[in-house]
Design an enzyme around this catalytic site. Structure first.
Site, short mmCIF file in Angstrom:
data_model
loop_
_atom_site.label_atom_id
_atom_site.label_comp_id
_atom_site.label_asym_id
_atom_site.label_seq_id
_atom_site.Cartn_x
_atom_site.Cartn_y
_atom_site.Cartn_z
N GLY A 1 -8.81 5.11 11.77
CA GLY A 1 -8.44 3.92 11.02
C GLY A 1 -7.72 2.92 11.92
CB CYS A 2 -7.22 -0.72 11.51
SG CYS A 2 -6.72 -0.76 9.77
#
Lengths: 337, 337, 337, 337
Positions: free
Chosen positions: C153-154
């Site tokens: 994920g970011c």
């Protein structure tokens, strides 16, 4: 490989040029220069422009010895102030360099123009005569032969790319001056501290009403008087121009489409214009890209055109690179897409 | 009617103060001053701040004669640099004026503080001792009696309003320093030209790690060490503080809620805090208003609090006005809502 | 040339992937897919993402026949919702494709994790076991061998790239949970209409306090509990994480620098991390680029780290491309710089 | 005290109206209504608009019984969709209420207008005939007598306030249609979820070329054809209009100034226009205020005017309040400055 130097490399267009030259398979970035008195001298370019870290870490050198710099360069990019370009271009030209000037110093061959709009008397009439206006989509043959290319201003690029197909095809009624309203990002004012550019002071507004020097540049090269009103927008990059004009009697929407398509074929490797026809140009679609998006709509005898570019790219650096590519026989969008 | 003057009126907080004083039913705005050498001297305030046109067109006068200015004023607002406030406050105090200082010059009574964090030796120890810290919701009784009120900084206001109820009620484990991350709009840096504030250079980032002078201001008045990390945000106004802290053993979410509600009753005419409980504070809900919004969430032994203010209002000008109202027995939010 | 398809190509990460794959010298973009019921089916991708006009004009096909799609693909990029990735990945894996999943469906191998944080029971335990977590700078050897890569994920990418060198070197006191505050651009919420994403409703704020699913992803892969507070920022792209942590007893600033430099050598063609040391990371330096910038500062027993990435690139698409390059033996930043 | 209700109170103009009515010394806010099926029914207004917390916490009621609502109201503000205003206004008018309609339902008395531009046949010709167009600075006498006031649209307000003094004084050559380019903040599209308003999709662009319904509203009330091109801007609030027009033969800059000054005296308590003369209007100077700033410049036979307003205030809510004040004999800017 062609040795390429950038003069005035500390600004926003200089940084973009440095990135492109670095990425270009036929160019070598051999020098970044700032004025001898600049406080930025000897700093790596990436210290000023953090996004270049690891990509262009070359230092900014003080430009102290024009002759030596010229002797070592094949291609010179002038991202300097108008007066500076005016003063130093000849030195590079005399040394045989190809010179791509991003300032206004060699753009307009009209008596008294530089005195009136730039506040100085032009001293290099010969070079001014020989300079080719680097509107890449329109002057390709001349650019391919020129030694000095005057890369157009940001507003003139957007405005002319939209209007020129109509003027050339005789579709416009230039008696009623086209009205060009354009909004530019703040980077158009350059990299410097000023109250005008101060974050809290920036607010959408028109400026330079009837007096901006890009008005005569547009009118001169378009051969059609225009009313040009620039605006400062609350964003960093990009220009959106909205142009309202009167068509010549009897001109239809189909005539306009035909003229546009004739001017800009669909093959986007030959030029950097994207036709949207009935759509309108949107700023964010071109920011960070080398393209100019053009849309238009006809109703009765009126036409509204919209054109969008990245002011630092198609309005400056990427258009300079297009000119380099044309001049040296490389595919036109090399290092740009 | 109380004669009110603003010293340092050309900046963003000065403009906000001028608007409030003009609108206040018991105050008369009798003078706007800038330093004697300011280029803005003699301009109407509304020439610098176009939004004030037709509202505050009074000219900015050069501050040349402190004594005369002091003699004619009941209330003096110092929106001046720290050093200037330090140098001139005594003159107004000696003349019997109420002085509300928005700078840091009289905020912290700790040995060596001014030398270390502001770079000058404090010369007015007596006035420093007498100054009352103008955190309006917490020092109401003292403010009502004081002659010199040191209005808190913007970050300290947001941080303390959120944490003080917990510290006072003994709910926090201050051994593990609360972590305060706060993002401020660019106006917090004042009205001036600089590369840092230049539109194209502004980009979300932390600054002043471990060294910002608001860290000791917060720790001192809160009586609890903190780690404070300010950030520059890409917007004009507002501060959002996100605070992560450890609760004292056994403290529950209900204890926190009780402490908050005890500190800030629901009657918003007595103070400028709005409790959100399980919601989080949002910047745009407070920009342009005098309120501080506070939300929080507890999980296990940890609490996260969010607090939002307008940095120019509750973080400066409207808090000064709250103090004026408290000091003079006016309803606390007069001229503010 | 490897045939590459993108499933879920209509969103922001899909568009970035399409641009990268098109530009990659060893990949051929053979298909763009959306769900069979999508209103975007059969539209050219550039109709949804105008900036791709002339670059990626391929149409979005409805994904109706998984088997045929799988049979024709060497590489499959899943830019789909978590549930969709979970449901369809096996089909592609069974057909022998390399699968790079940008969703959360195969990131965390912990009992009950998917039930608690994603609301569904994981049905593909075998593939979950075999999946490699695609944090490119850290799992290079495993990525090079894997058939299924779960791209992080970011928020976890920014957080882990900053903290992992310290954890691995044993420099952190994980008893006191590191505090991660991160601000993300609105594109992190995906391409869709919602009140939350509505232009006028966006305002800097924290959300998901103590409950965001990226918290356990970070803690799990870092092997260190953290407090993670995400924020919505008023910008389109980018993430800035500010991390405050306690160092293990006796750890010095030099120890930290040594660990960082050991983890990320200076050769930026081997990874996508740029170390800033005493500087702080700035959002705009990484927006549009594949890099993660990391800065830090030590004082006493505390450290503050800042990390910035483009959430759609290093936080999603360009990290997926790094993984493709690693998996297939291409230079790691091919098509990325 | 006049009982005042707001219908359609959940939107951005509704929220602004609620704030103004609450603050008005002669009005009592007695009801906030939304449609009977709205999901916002029964929520406090401040739950939707957090900035109103502690200021307007009244709940939104479902509008189920028009007669009872009408019977209890002296003043009715319709912040409803055009069709809704059209359908329900008569009920309030028949009950004797003063009705201030912010929609387009009663603005233009021209055959076929509603069918062509709003897509419905107008059923209340009588009330349409009796409605007064609430351009406060120009229709003061009629507004003072009217029962139904049709508050102008946002673009028409900015455009007409700038052009009307010239048209009325016969200074304009309307044969050559004035070109109006205007940029509006996103709030002009209302409070709702849509892809167009989605944060990441908003990008400066023109829309509604030749077809926006505000074009005929402007032309009709100005009695001069215009070309009107609206633009969506990347900001929340405000409208900037830039207008290029041809002056009638022999008209001088002094004639223009005289006409402007005659139309708008300097006393800003009698109207909400601020003349800037040679300056240009700036968006941020009017955002949050009830004023319209107007600047202009003449060169030869051409004039460029710039006009700025807050689209939600002078373009909607504060103009409605100006009309209420005029209608009821209160000072015109009561509750507005």
């Amino acid at each position: 490989m062609l040795n390429t130097v950038i003069i005035g490399a500390s600004g926003y267009t200089g940084a973009e040029l440095a990135k492109m030259v670095s990425r270009h398979p036929q160019l070598t970035l051999t020098g970044l220069y700032v004025s001898a008195t600049s406080l930025d001298a000897n700093k790596p370019l990436s210290e000023l422009h953090g996004q270049l870290k690891g990509m262009v870490d070359l230092p900014l050198q003080p430009l102290t010895d024009l002759k030596t710099t010229a002797a070592a360069a094949d291609i010179v990019l002038l991202a300097t102030a108008h007066e500076v370009s005016h003063d130093i271009a000849a030195e590079f030209l005399d040394a045989g360099c190809q010179v791509f000037d991003l300032s206004g110093a060699f753009r307009v061959k009209a008596d008294g123009f530089y005195q009136q709009y730039y506040g100085f008397e032009h001293q290099y009439g010969q070079w001014l005569d020989n300079a080719v206006y680097g509107l890449a989509e329109w002057n390709q043959a001349d650019i391919a032969q020129a030694q000095l290319i005057a890369v157009p201003g940001c507003y003139p690029t957007a405005s002319q790319l939209a209007l020129k197909p109509l003027v050339v095809a005789g579709l416009l009624d230039c008696q009623q001056w086209p009205v060009i309203n354009a909004v530019s990002g703040v980077s158009g004012a350059g990299r410097k501290a000023s109250m005008t550019n101060s974050f809290c002071e920036v607010s959408l507004q028109a400026y330079g009403l009837f007096t901006h020097r890009h008005q005569p540049e547009i009118s001169h090269h378009l051969n059609c008087d225009v009313i040009f009103t620039p605006h400062l927008g609350n964003f960093k990059r990009g220009i959106l121009a909205t142009i309202t004009a009167k068509l010549a009697p009897g001109v239809t929407a189909d005539d306009v489409t035909a003229a546009m398509e004739a001017a800009y074929s669909n093959a986007t490797d030959q030029h950097a214009v994207r036709l949207l026809n009935n759509n309108t140009a949107q700023l964010d679609n071109v920011v960070g890209s080398c393209f100019c998006d053009i849309g238009w709509q006809v109703q009765g005898e009126h036409i509204i055109l919209t054109a969008a570019i990245d002011n630092l790219l198609k309005g400056a650096s990427s258009q300079a690179m297009q000119c380099i590519n044309i001049r040296n026989g490389f595919p036109q969008l090399t290092a740009l897409v």
